[in-house]
Design an enzyme around this catalytic site. Structure first.
Site, PDB file in Angstrom:
ATOM      1  N   LEU A  43       0.750  -1.173   0.041  1.00  0.00           N
ATOM      2  CA  LEU A  43      -0.300  -0.030   0.086  1.00  0.00           C
ATOM      3  C   LEU A  43       0.901   1.378   0.044  1.00  0.00           C
ATOM      4  O   LEU A  43       0.401   2.286  -0.447  1.00  0.00           O
ATOM      5  CB  LEU A  43      -0.964   0.034   0.970  1.00  0.00           C
ATOM      6  CG  LEU A  43      -1.982  -1.091   1.174  1.00  0.00           C
ATOM      7  CD1 LEU A  43      -2.743  -0.939   2.465  1.00  0.00           C
ATOM      8  CD2 LEU A  43      -2.959  -1.215   0.140  1.00  0.00           C
ATOM      9  N   GLU A  91       5.064  -7.381   6.754  1.00  0.00           N
ATOM     10  CA  GLU A  91       4.526  -6.612   7.664  1.00  0.00           C
ATOM     11  C   GLU A  91       5.622  -6.844   8.772  1.00  0.00           C
ATOM     12  O   GLU A  91       5.885  -5.309   8.970  1.00  0.00           O
ATOM     13  CB  GLU A  91       3.132  -7.132   8.230  1.00  0.00           C
ATOM     14  CG  GLU A  91       1.901  -6.773   7.356  1.00  0.00           C
ATOM     15  CD  GLU A  91       1.970  -5.836   6.266  1.00  0.00           C
ATOM     16  OE1 GLU A  91       2.254  -4.761   6.697  1.00  0.00           O
ATOM     17  OE2 GLU A  91       1.587  -5.998   5.215  1.00  0.00           O
ATOM     18  N   HIS A 121       8.063  -4.528   7.502  1.00  0.00           N
ATOM     19  CA  HIS A 121       8.015  -2.933   7.463  1.00  0.00           C
ATOM     20  C   HIS A 121       8.285  -2.576   8.765  1.00  0.00           C
ATOM     21  O   HIS A 121       9.052  -1.392   8.941  1.00  0.00           O
ATOM     22  CB  HIS A 121       6.630  -2.752   7.381  1.00  0.00           C
ATOM     23  CG  HIS A 121       5.723  -2.620   5.829  1.00  0.00           C
ATOM     24  ND1 HIS A 121       6.325  -1.490   5.256  1.00  0.00           N
ATOM     25  CD2 HIS A 121       5.131  -3.268   5.209  1.00  0.00           C
ATOM     26  CE1 HIS A 121       5.840  -1.700   3.958  1.00  0.00           C
ATOM     27  NE2 HIS A 121       4.938  -2.434   4.107  1.00  0.00           N
TER      28      HIS A 121
HETATM   29 NI    NI Z   1       3.587  -3.270   2.595  1.00  0.00          NI
END
Ligand code: NI
Length: 178
Positions: free
Chosen positions: A89, A131, A134
Site C-alpha cells: 500500500l 508486515e 515493514h
Molecule cells: Ni507493505
C-alpha cells in the site's frame, strides 16, 4: 474509528526500525481499529504502523482465514521457500516476485496484550513476513534483484515526479462495493 493517511515510498518513517510496544492500552486498541479500517478501505491484506507514520511494532493482517493483530511480532520458526508476487500500500501499482519461507510460526501479542502463537502457510505467512519487514524498515523492493529494483524505482520516480509529499489520504470505500 478513522481512516489514516498512508505514507508512501520516500517517507523516512518507512525506513525506520520501529520501537516495541511497552503497554497495550486503549490508545493502542483504538489505533489497531484504525489500522484495520484503513487497510480495508485501501483494499490491502496487511498494514504496518509505520505505513501510517507511527514507528511502533504494530501491524494487522487479514488474509484468507487469518485475521491477525500483531503487536511486537516475531517469527520463531520458518521453513520452505516460495516465490510469489507482492505489492504494498506504500508503493501503489508496483509489484514484484519475492521469495520467502512458505511456512512460519509467529508469536505476538493481541489487542488485549495476551501472547499468541500460530503456524501460517501460504498468503497469511507471506503477509505476516511482509508486515514484520515493514517494522524493521524493510520494503519488498529490497528483496528483488538489483536490476528489477532499479527498474521499478525509475518507474516510481517518473510517475511521482510531481507529488508534493509522501502521504496519501485513504478514502472510504463507496457503499455497495466489495
Ligand atoms: Ni507493505
Amino acid at each position: 474509528m478513522s481512516l489514516l493517511d498512508l505514507h508512501l515510498l520516500g517517507s523516512p518513517v518507512l525506513r525506520e526500525a520501529s520501537k516495541p510496544v511497552a503497554v497495550v492500552d486503549d490508545g493502542v486498541r483504538r489505533f489497531i481499529a484504525d489500522l484495520f479500517e484503513t487497510m480495508y478501505a485501501a483494499k490491502g491484506v496487511g498494514l504496518a504502523a509505520n505505513q501510517v507514520g507511527v514507528a511502533t511494532r504494530i501491524a494487522v493482517v487479514d488474509a484468507e482465514d487469518a485475521r491477525l493483530v500483531l503487536i511486537n511480532p516475531k517469527i520463531v520458526e520458518a521453513s520452505g521457500k516460495e516465490t510469489g508476487e507482492e505489492g504494498c500500500l506504500s508503493i501503489p501499482e508496483l509489484y514484484g516476485d519475492v521469495t520467502r519461507p512458505d511456512r512460519v510460526v509467529v508469536e505476538a501479542l493481541d489487542e488485549q496484550g495476551h501472547p499468541w502463537r500460530r503456524e501460517l502457510t501460504g498468503l497469511p505467512a507471506r503477509a505476516v513476513q511482509h508486515e514484520i519487514d515493514h517494522l524493521d524498515g524493510i520494503l519488498f523492493l529490497d528483496h528483488l534483484s538489483l536490476l528489477k529494483r532499479k527498474r521499478l524505482l525509475a518507474r516510481w520516480k517518473k510517475e511521482h515526479a510531481d507529488d508534493p509529499g509522501h502521504t496519501r489520504p485513504v478514502r472510504a470505500a463507496p457503499a455497495g462495493s466489495s
